[in-house]
Design a protein around this motif. Structure first.
Motif, PDB file in Angstrom:
ATOM      1  N   ASN A  30      23.565  29.865   1.637  1.00 25.99           N
ATOM      2  CA  ASN A  30      24.116  28.768   2.415  1.00 25.99           C
ATOM      3  C   ASN A  30      24.696  29.239   3.742  1.00 25.99           C
ATOM      4  OD1 ASN A  30      23.657  26.743   0.442  1.00 25.99           O
ATOM      5  ND2 ASN A  30      25.431  27.479  -0.681  1.00 25.99           N
ATOM      6  N   ASN A  31      24.927  30.527   3.839  1.00 30.19           N
ATOM      7  CA  ASN A  31      25.638  31.070   4.973  1.00 30.19           C
ATOM      8  C   ASN A  31      25.003  32.397   5.360  1.00 30.19           C
ATOM      9  OD1 ASN A  31      27.529  32.079   6.819  1.00 30.19           O
ATOM     10  ND2 ASN A  31      29.269  31.299   5.662  1.00 30.19           N
ATOM     11  N   GLN A  33      25.422  35.105   8.672  1.00 31.00           N
ATOM     12  CA  GLN A  33      26.045  35.371   9.963  1.00 31.00           C
ATOM     13  C   GLN A  33      25.693  36.772  10.438  1.00 31.00           C
ATOM     14  OE1 GLN A  33      30.178  34.193  10.319  1.00 31.00           O
ATOM     15  NE2 GLN A  33      29.972  32.638   8.744  1.00 31.00           N
ATOM     16  N   GLN A  42      36.721  45.931  15.360  1.00 34.78           N
ATOM     17  CA  GLN A  42      36.725  44.470  15.441  1.00 34.78           C
ATOM     18  C   GLN A  42      35.338  43.915  15.136  1.00 34.78           C
ATOM     19  OE1 GLN A  42      39.315  41.938  16.831  1.00 34.78           O
ATOM     20  NE2 GLN A  42      37.865  40.773  15.634  1.00 34.78           N
ATOM     21  N   LEU A  43      35.287  42.988  14.185  1.00 39.19           N
ATOM     22  CA  LEU A  43      34.046  42.292  13.854  1.00 39.19           C
ATOM     23  C   LEU A  43      33.974  41.012  14.674  1.00 39.19           C
ATOM     24  CD1 LEU A  43      33.726  42.532   9.973  1.00 39.19           C
ATOM     25  CD2 LEU A  43      31.988  43.217  11.607  1.00 39.19           C
ATOM     26  N   ASN A  45      31.920  37.681  15.641  1.00 47.61           N
ATOM     27  CA  ASN A  45      30.883  36.802  15.146  1.00 47.61           C
ATOM     28  C   ASN A  45      29.889  36.490  16.265  1.00 47.61           C
ATOM     29  OD1 ASN A  45      29.629  34.111  14.506  1.00 47.61           O
ATOM     30  ND2 ASN A  45      30.730  34.494  12.615  1.00 47.61           N
ATOM     31  N   TYR A  48      26.209  32.090  13.522  1.00 44.80           N
ATOM     32  CA  TYR A  48      26.150  31.477  12.202  1.00 44.80           C
ATOM     33  C   TYR A  48      24.780  30.830  12.140  1.00 44.80           C
ATOM     34  CZ  TYR A  48      26.572  27.801   8.715  1.00 44.80           C
ATOM     35  OH  TYR A  48      26.344  26.957   7.659  1.00 44.80           O
ATOM     36  N   ALA A  92      28.121  29.295  -1.528  1.00 43.65           N
ATOM     37  CA  ALA A  92      28.855  28.058  -1.262  1.00 43.65           C
ATOM     38  C   ALA A  92      30.341  28.279  -1.028  1.00 43.65           C
ATOM     39  CB  ALA A  92      28.663  27.095  -2.426  1.00 43.65           C
ATOM     40  N   ASN A  94      31.894  30.849   0.832  1.00 45.76           N
ATOM     41  CA  ASN A  94      32.265  31.662   1.995  1.00 45.76           C
ATOM     42  C   ASN A  94      32.632  33.097   1.663  1.00 45.76           C
ATOM     43  OD1 ASN A  94      31.762  29.587   3.783  1.00 45.76           O
ATOM     44  ND2 ASN A  94      33.843  28.815   3.656  1.00 45.76           N
TER      45      ASN A  94
ATOM     46  N   GLN B  48      39.796  36.208  -2.293  1.00 45.20           N
ATOM     47  CA  GLN B  48      39.910  35.048  -1.412  1.00 45.20           C
ATOM     48  C   GLN B  48      41.047  34.155  -1.898  1.00 45.20           C
ATOM     49  OE1 GLN B  48      37.047  31.577  -1.608  1.00 45.20           O
ATOM     50  NE2 GLN B  48      36.370  32.498   0.321  1.00 45.20           N
ATOM     51  N   LEU B  90      40.185  44.315   6.409  1.00 43.70           N
ATOM     52  CA  LEU B  90      39.884  43.198   7.291  1.00 43.70           C
ATOM     53  C   LEU B  90      40.249  41.878   6.633  1.00 43.70           C
ATOM     54  CD1 LEU B  90      36.395  44.500   8.364  1.00 43.70           C
ATOM     55  CD2 LEU B  90      38.312  44.180   9.924  1.00 43.70           C
ATOM     56  N   SER B  94      38.663  31.064   7.369  1.00 49.91           N
ATOM     57  CA  SER B  94      37.641  30.017   7.375  1.00 49.91           C
ATOM     58  C   SER B  94      38.224  28.743   6.777  1.00 49.91           C
ATOM     59  CB  SER B  94      36.419  30.459   6.550  1.00 49.91           C
ATOM     60  OG  SER B  94      36.770  30.633   5.184  1.00 49.91           O
ATOM     61  N   PHE B  95      37.377  27.689   6.773  1.00 50.92           N
ATOM     62  CA  PHE B  95      37.698  26.496   6.018  1.00 50.92           C
ATOM     63  C   PHE B  95      37.095  26.649   4.621  1.00 50.92           C
ATOM     64  CE2 PHE B  95      39.525  24.078   9.324  1.00 50.92           C
ATOM     65  CZ  PHE B  95      38.789  24.277  10.475  1.00 50.92           C
ATOM     66  N   MET B  96      37.765  26.139   3.608  1.00 49.00           N
ATOM     67  CA  MET B  96      37.194  26.153   2.269  1.00 49.00           C
ATOM     68  C   MET B  96      36.132  25.072   2.121  1.00 49.00           C
ATOM     69  SD  MET B  96      36.702  27.255  -0.702  1.00 49.00           S
ATOM     70  CE  MET B  96      37.955  28.459  -1.068  1.00 49.00           C
ATOM     71  N   GLY B  98      33.286  22.340   3.221  1.00 44.44           N
ATOM     72  CA  GLY B  98      32.151  22.478   4.127  1.00 44.44           C
ATOM     73  C   GLY B  98      31.561  23.858   3.989  1.00 44.44           C
ATOM     74  N   ALA B  99      30.958  24.109   2.870  1.00 42.90           N
ATOM     75  CA  ALA B  99      30.429  25.434   2.580  1.00 42.90           C
ATOM     76  C   ALA B  99      29.471  25.883   3.663  1.00 42.90           C
ATOM     77  CB  ALA B  99      29.719  25.417   1.236  1.00 42.90           C
ATOM     78  N   GLY B 100      29.547  27.157   3.984  1.00 38.36           N
ATOM     79  CA  GLY B 100      28.655  27.698   4.971  1.00 38.36           C
ATOM     80  C   GLY B 100      29.124  27.433   6.380  1.00 38.36           C
ATOM     81  N   ASN B 101      30.344  27.806   6.682  1.00 40.57           N
ATOM     82  CA  ASN B 101      30.798  27.645   8.056  1.00 40.57           C
ATOM     83  C   ASN B 101      31.181  29.002   8.643  1.00 40.57           C
ATOM     84  OD1 ASN B 101      33.858  27.957   7.559  1.00 40.57           O
ATOM     85  ND2 ASN B 101      33.264  26.384   6.120  1.00 40.57           N
ATOM     86  N   THR B 102      31.410  29.006   9.923  1.00 41.50           N
ATOM     87  CA  THR B 102      31.662  30.258  10.619  1.00 41.50           C
ATOM     88  C   THR B 102      32.938  30.910  10.110  1.00 41.50           C
ATOM     89  OG1 THR B 102      30.552  29.396  12.568  1.00 41.50           O
ATOM     90  CG2 THR B 102      31.956  31.315  12.873  1.00 41.50           C
ATOM     91  N   ILE B 103      32.882  32.196   9.894  1.00 38.81           N
ATOM     92  CA  ILE B 103      34.007  32.978   9.393  1.00 38.81           C
ATOM     93  C   ILE B 103      34.440  33.934  10.485  1.00 38.81           C
ATOM     94  CG2 ILE B 103      34.705  34.687   7.671  1.00 38.81           C
ATOM     95  CD1 ILE B 103      32.593  33.348   5.815  1.00 38.81           C
ATOM     96  N   PHE B 105      37.022  37.128  11.790  1.00 35.22           N
ATOM     97  CA  PHE B 105      37.740  38.296  11.310  1.00 35.22           C
ATOM     98  C   PHE B 105      38.835  38.723  12.283  1.00 35.22           C
ATOM     99  CE2 PHE B 105      35.614  39.943   7.540  1.00 35.22           C
ATOM    100  CZ  PHE B 105      34.471  39.173   7.517  1.00 35.22           C
ATOM    101  N   GLY B 106      39.903  39.280  11.717  1.00 37.23           N
ATOM    102  CA  GLY B 106      40.923  39.912  12.523  1.00 37.23           C
ATOM    103  C   GLY B 106      40.490  41.312  12.926  1.00 37.23           C
TER     104      GLY B 106
END
Lengths: 108, 114
Positions: A30-31, A33, A42-43, A45, A48, A92, A94, B48, B90, B94-96, B98-103, B105-106
């Motif tokens: 589903n994801n 990136q 630093q990672l 992005n 997506y 699903a 993340n 998580q 690291l 993200s948002f929980m 809406g699966a599959g969204n941009t993640i 990182f710090g």
């Protein structure tokens, strides 16, 4: 679990050259990136892209989900493009599974 | 818009000690994940947090624990440190839903265990 393989493991380019990085994955996702990790850790992005094609400046990416691979294209490479490029896959929830990365060195 | 912030950036600990790492997620994000990245490897998922509860856990021992606060910030605690715990830690935001969204990182916390 999902397996993620990246190729090539290492790549050395002259500034201005183009390159293609590949990510193969073993299951539907589903994801997906692409990340660039700079020398300081630093990672960043990049894309997506669970399917289809996207472009951002000199970078573009294509994912063919039915064939379970993704490609990252870097055109007119610059020394600042150096670093490690990771493909990461998620389901699903993340939770991301990272590939082993491609170490890119761009020489002036 | 503040991104993902982590602290401290670098620290050195002695084997057997305990360490706490902190993370503030990107504004608006409700989910924090932690990853461990050993030298030369890709990041490995630790756990998580969402709604102040651990939702998923990777293959890490109970020495690794965490917490999420009502403001969505999070802590990672590692007890009885081993030399092998030396790594870049690291935090991902993200948002929980809406699966599959941009993640995002710090910048990570570099931990050295001596």
């Amino acid at each position: 679990g999902i397996q993620v393989e990246q190729s090539p493991p290492d790549l050395i380019l002259q500034e201005g050259a183009n390159s293609t990085l590949r990510c193969n994955f073993s299951d539907s996702v589903n994801n997906l990136q692409w990340f660039h990790q700079n020398p300081w850790g630093q990672l960043i992005n990049l894309f997506y892209i669970p399917s289809g094609t996207k472009q951002n400046g000199r970078l573009s990416a294509t994912t063919v989900a039915t064939e379970r691979y993704s490609l990252l294209y870097i055109s007119s490479s610059q020394t600042t493009d150096s670093g490690v490029y990771f493909c990461a896959i998620g389901g699903a929830t993340n939770k991301l599974i990272f590939g082993t990365g491609t170490l890119l060195a761009v020489q002036p | 818009d503040a991104g993902v912030t982590q602290s401290p950036t670098h620290l050195i600990k002695t084997r057997g000690q305990q360490v706490t790492l902190r993370c503030s997620p990107k504004s608006g994000h409700d989910t924090v994940s932690w990853y461990q990245q050993a030298l030369g490897q890709g990041p490995q998922f630790i756990f998580q947090y969402y709604e102040e509860e651990e939702r998923q856990r990777g293959n890490f021992p109970d020495r690794f624990s965490g917490h999420q606060f009502p403001n969505y910030s999070s802590e990672l605690n590692v007890n009885a440190l081993l030399l092998g715990d030396s790594a870049l830690y690291l935090c991902a935001s993200s948002f929980m839903t809406g699966a599959g969204n941009t993640i995002y990182f710090g910048e990570g916390s570099w931990l050295t265990v001596v």
